[in-house]
Design a protein around this motif. Structure first.
Motif, short mmCIF file in Angstrom:
data_model
loop_
_atom_site.label_atom_id
_atom_site.label_comp_id
_atom_site.label_asym_id
_atom_site.label_seq_id
_atom_site.Cartn_x
_atom_site.Cartn_y
_atom_site.Cartn_z
N LEU A 262 44.39 35.40 31.55
CA LEU A 262 45.03 34.10 31.79
C LEU A 262 46.17 34.24 32.80
O LEU A 262 46.39 33.37 33.64
CB LEU A 262 45.56 33.52 30.48
N THR A 263 46.88 35.37 32.71
CA THR A 263 48.04 35.59 33.58
C THR A 263 47.63 35.94 35.01
O THR A 263 48.26 35.48 35.97
CB THR A 263 48.93 36.71 33.01
N HIS A 264 46.57 36.74 35.16
CA HIS A 264 46.30 37.36 36.46
C HIS A 264 44.96 37.00 37.11
O HIS A 264 44.70 37.47 38.22
CB HIS A 264 46.38 38.89 36.31
N LEU A 265 44.13 36.21 36.45
CA LEU A 265 42.82 35.90 37.04
C LEU A 265 42.98 35.30 38.43
O LEU A 265 42.25 35.65 39.37
CB LEU A 265 42.02 34.97 36.13
N ALA A 266 43.90 34.39 38.60
CA ALA A 266 44.08 33.74 39.90
C ALA A 266 44.53 34.72 40.98
O ALA A 266 44.32 34.47 42.18
CB ALA A 266 45.10 32.60 39.78
N ASP A 267 45.14 35.86 40.56
CA ASP A 267 45.63 36.84 41.54
C ASP A 267 44.53 37.76 42.05
O ASP A 267 44.72 38.43 43.07
CB ASP A 267 46.73 37.71 40.91
N LEU A 268 43.40 37.83 41.35
CA LEU A 268 42.32 38.72 41.77
C LEU A 268 41.67 38.18 43.05
O LEU A 268 41.56 36.97 43.23
CB LEU A 268 41.29 38.84 40.65
N LEU A 288 38.10 29.72 26.87
CA LEU A 288 39.54 29.86 26.94
C LEU A 288 40.03 29.70 28.39
O LEU A 288 41.00 28.97 28.66
CB LEU A 288 39.96 31.23 26.41
N LEU A 289 39.37 30.38 29.31
CA LEU A 289 39.80 30.32 30.71
C LEU A 289 39.60 28.92 31.29
O LEU A 289 40.44 28.43 32.05
CB LEU A 289 39.01 31.35 31.53
N ALA A 290 38.49 28.28 30.92
CA ALA A 290 38.23 26.92 31.43
C ALA A 290 39.27 25.95 30.90
O ALA A 290 39.75 25.07 31.63
CB ALA A 290 36.83 26.48 31.04
N GLU A 291 39.65 26.09 29.63
CA GLU A 291 40.66 25.20 29.06
C GLU A 291 42.01 25.37 29.74
O GLU A 291 42.83 24.45 29.78
CB GLU A 291 40.79 25.47 27.55
N ALA A 292 42.23 26.57 30.31
CA ALA A 292 43.49 26.83 31.01
C ALA A 292 43.42 26.40 32.48
O ALA A 292 44.38 26.63 33.22
CB ALA A 292 43.84 28.31 30.92
N GLY A 293 42.30 25.81 32.89
CA GLY A 293 42.19 25.30 34.24
C GLY A 293 41.48 26.19 35.23
O GLY A 293 41.39 25.86 36.42
N LEU A 338 31.58 39.83 46.86
CA LEU A 338 32.14 39.74 45.51
C LEU A 338 33.45 40.52 45.47
O LEU A 338 33.49 41.71 45.79
CB LEU A 338 31.16 40.30 44.49
N GLY A 339 34.53 39.84 45.09
CA GLY A 339 35.86 40.43 45.24
C GLY A 339 36.33 41.28 44.08
O GLY A 339 37.19 42.15 44.27
N PHE A 340 35.81 41.06 42.88
CA PHE A 340 36.30 41.83 41.74
C PHE A 340 35.28 41.85 40.62
O PHE A 340 34.42 40.98 40.51
CB PHE A 340 37.63 41.26 41.22
N VAL A 341 35.40 42.88 39.79
CA VAL A 341 34.67 42.98 38.53
C VAL A 341 35.65 43.44 37.47
O VAL A 341 36.32 44.47 37.63
CB VAL A 341 33.49 43.97 38.61
#
Length: 737
Positions: A262-268, A288-293, A338-341
């Motif tokens: 939740l904290t770092h997904l957008a940073d990947l 969970l991630l979808a509910e957080a936007g 693909l940028g991350f796994v």
């Protein structure tokens, strides 16, 4: 030669080749010249050249008619080898290339890549049956350069008897893609792939054979070589991936791991894949991630095929940040940028892990790979390892049942003769078919009459190898050395060397911080409890063979209402506590107060209902509570029932009684045998019957500890309804799987 600016790769596999700096094309002649000409046509660059080993493989196939095994990293350009070889052979009058490919996603990408490269490729698989007649017409008219088939097609009686002989007689080249699936030792062994060894023996000696894989250690390589036959040319390259930056972050629990996402997904960087070990973990994480936007989608074996294809395309188009996936998204998914796994939980082997992280950085200079291991990983590894191993007694039971039948028996009918669930039964049948003991024919399976013996030593060695692989994954997590060097050395790459980029080589490249708000949000999601328990609607087929006089649909006045389960054993939230509760050797004890309160919350939400599902499934608030007798957890079940009774002020009437020694059989059997094991063994006893009569026609809540097949609660509900209860609403602590 990974940095060669004239690398021979198709556009879908890696970065496109750059042009010749001089703008002129080197004069070429012979097979190499012809191959280079074809290659440059395929990639659309006049200066393209081969990687080390690519032309050697093409030459062996085209000029030597040899059998070759290519083990090269993802993105190296293995498809360029078989597309170039196919077109050269076609120009020399050979028939179409036959590619055996394991996944529909892989076929889709291969057909699309071939079309972009000017190769006429078509596929025959379970998803395009409406196109089969057209494909056959194209083959007859010699308008196909490459035909892709799934390994399952090789076991289909109609295909094997009517189409395959003609294909074999005309095949110019046989390609076995993802060839590690051939091997018992491969991380993704598939019995249907063993059919390919028989197919190879049917080919004329002059027909070349190519096997390709990116994930094979020496043991797997040797196994594949043996199945290809004598004189195999094996080309192995370095498996190290300069574009990948590996890391491991150990966090204390699921709440922290989800909080980190939740904290770092957008940073990947860019878009990527978040892998989980179970379906429920993928679905919970995506929710969970979808509910957080966050723009994410779940991708599992339960995902509808059309939804899978749509999800793949959305990720390729960068319209979602990530797919939260199980191993169902692996081989065949091709997104060069693909940028991350990220892994929530470690796969059970370095081979499987390397195959999955190989999705990233195929056509980009940099990609991030992070493993977030979980304390539950070993339990999940053990479950899947034991579930995939055929047992001697089950194999003997299948062979006996088919021999006694004397005719073809469908898989469904066989379930009434052998206590084995559908998926492991189908797997076992495929193993027996490869060994020649059974064969698939119109109408099902039949015995061949050939002698068969259980290779206990072979399965023992495979089981030991699986444990060694699991230990290697733990070492990977704990190593202080280079992670890329370790994982490629485990794959027997003699060129393994420090990468200079991973967290151990260059220092931690990711933040370990987790925002307190993210941890709190993850904790709230994990603490949420309750899932729907769907009632069984149909009796299993063939119950009369087992002495149970039922068939067809379950009568509405004998069936359960929709129920609720606190959580699945595989869930990220309550699953951990439930796994401990039901672990082998765990003591029977009264229900934990926190778990009881979670069940109460489930009841509150169930009772409230919503616009789509009225409270208590439209049956009204239960007037009484009855529990199931438990052989393993009697104190747990009774304390749960009494706790719900006290808090909800609903009378607890007692429990059903067991007759004839109680239910027989253990968890894991198929539906027919599970039903037979509980039939008429759960009854409304003399003490419960008058108490139940006092609530005649009103709803009753049925309490149980653990459901698997759902036949125990179904039979118990039937007994209650026949004794005068109205709707029966099951409430269960845990659901297996």
């Amino acid at each position: 030669m990974a940095n060669n600016q004239h690398a021979a790769v198709l556009p879908s596999e890696s970065s496109t080749a750059s042009g010749n700096p001089s703008g002129t094309e080197t004069a070429v002649s012979g097979t190499r010249g012809q191959a280079l000409e074809v290659l440059r046509e395929l990639v659309g660059h006049s200066g393209a050249d081969f990687h080390d080993g690519q032309f050697e493989a093409i030459e062996a196939l085209v000029d030597g008619g040899r059998r070759a095994l290519v083990v090269q990293r993802t993105g190296w350009g293995k498809s360029a080898v078989y597309f170039v070889a196919s077109l050269l052979l076609r120009r020399r009058g050979a028939g179409p290339t036959l590619i055996v490919s394991p996944l529909l996603a892989l076929m889709r990408d291969q057909v699309a890549a071939a079309a972009r490269a000017g190769v006429r490729a078509v596929a025959i698989n379970s998803a395009n049956q409406l196109e089969w007649d057209t494909v056959r017409e194209q083959l007859a008219a010699d308008q196909v350069d490459v035909l892709l088939v799934s390994p399952e097609r090789l076991t289909n009686p109609s295909f094997r008897e009517h189409q395959l002989p003609e294909l074999v007689s005309r095949t110019g080249l046989l390609v076995i893609d993802e060839a590690h699936c051939i091997s018992d030792w491969g991380h993704d062994f598939r019995p249907d792939y063993r059919r390919i060894a028989d197919l190879i023996t049917q080919l004329p000696d002059t027909v070349p054979v190519l096997a390709t894989t990116a994930t094979a250690n020496s043991r797997v390589v040797h196994d594949i070589e043996e199945q290809l036959g004598e004189g195999v040319l094996t080309i192995r390259g370095s498996l190290g991936r300069e574009s990948l930056r590996l890391g491991v972050l150990a966090l204390p629990d699921s709440r922290e791991r989800l909080g980190w996402l939740l904290t770092h997904l957008a940073d990947l960087p860019g878009s990527g894949i978040i892998y989980t070990l179970t379906v429920s973990a993928a679905e919970d994480t995506a929710r969970l991630l979808a509910e957080a936007g966050h723009e994410v989608l779940a991708y599992t074996g339960r995902t509808d095929p059309a939804d899978r294809e749509r999800a793949e395309q959305l990720l390729k188009d960068n319209e979602v940040k990530a797919l939260v996936a199980t191993s169902a998204l692996g081989m065949g998914f091709d997104k060069p940028d693909l940028g991350f796994v990220v892994h929530l939980g470690a796969p059970s082997s370095p081979v499987a892990y390397y195959q999955q992280v190989g999705r990233a950085g195929r056509g980009a200079a940099n990609a991030d790979v992070l493993l977030l291991p979980g304390s539950e990983d070993r339990d999940i590894w053990q479950y899947f390892a034991t579930a995939s191993m055929p047992s001697e007694d089950k194999a003997a039971a299948v062979l006996t049942a088919l021999a006694e039948a004397g005719t073809a028996v469908s898989t469904v009918a066989l379930e009434a003769r052998v206590d084995l669930r559908r998926t492991p039964l189908e797997l076992l049948l495929k193993v027996l078919a490869v060994d020649g003991a059974v064969e698939r024919v119109g109408g099902g399976w039949r015995s061949t009459g050939q002698p068969w013996s259980y290779d206990a030593e072979r399965y023992r060695r495979i089981a030991e190898a699986r444990v060694d692989e699991q230990d290697s994954m733990v070492i990977y997590q704990d190593t202080a050395g280079c992670r890329m060097e370790y994982i490629t050395s485990v794959l027997d790459d003699e060129t393994a060397a420090p990468c200079g980029r991973c967290d151990n080589c260059a220092g931690r490249w990711f933040s370990a911080d987790v925002a307190s708000s993210a941890t709190q949000a993850a904790g709230q999601r994990l603490s949420r409890a309750g899932m729907v328990l769907e009632p069984r609607l149909q009796w299993p087929s063939g119950m009369d063979r087992l002495g149970v006089p039922v068939k067809g649909k379950i009568k509405p006045d004998e069936n359960l209402a929709e129920g609720r389960v606190l959580a699945r054993l595989t869930d990220l939230g309550w699953g951990g506590a439930l796994r401990e509760l039901f672990a082998a050797g765990a003591p029977d004890r009264a229900v934990d107060p926190g778990m009881l309160q979670a069940c109460v919350q489930v009841l509150r939400e169930w009772g409230a209902g919503d616009s789509r599902a009225p409270g208590w499934s439209g049956a009204g608030r239960p007037a009484a509570i009855v529990s199931l007798p438990s052989r393993g957890k009697p104190a747990l079940v009774e304390s749960l029932a009494r706790g719900i009774s006290e808090i909800g002020r609903i009378p607890y009437l007692g429990q059903l009684e067991m007759e004839h020694g109680g239910p027989t059989g253990g968890r894991g059997g198929n539906s027919a045998y599970r039903l037979a094991g509980v039939w008429d063994r759960l009854v409304v006893g003399q003490d419960l019957e008058p108490a139940l009569a006092g609530f005649g026609g009103q709803s009753v809540m049925l309490i149980d500890d653990l459901v698997d097949s759902r036949w125990t609660v179904t039979v118990a509900g039937r007994a209650l309804r026949r004794a005068g209860a109205g709707a029966v609403l099951p409430l269960v602590l845990a659901q297996a799987g």
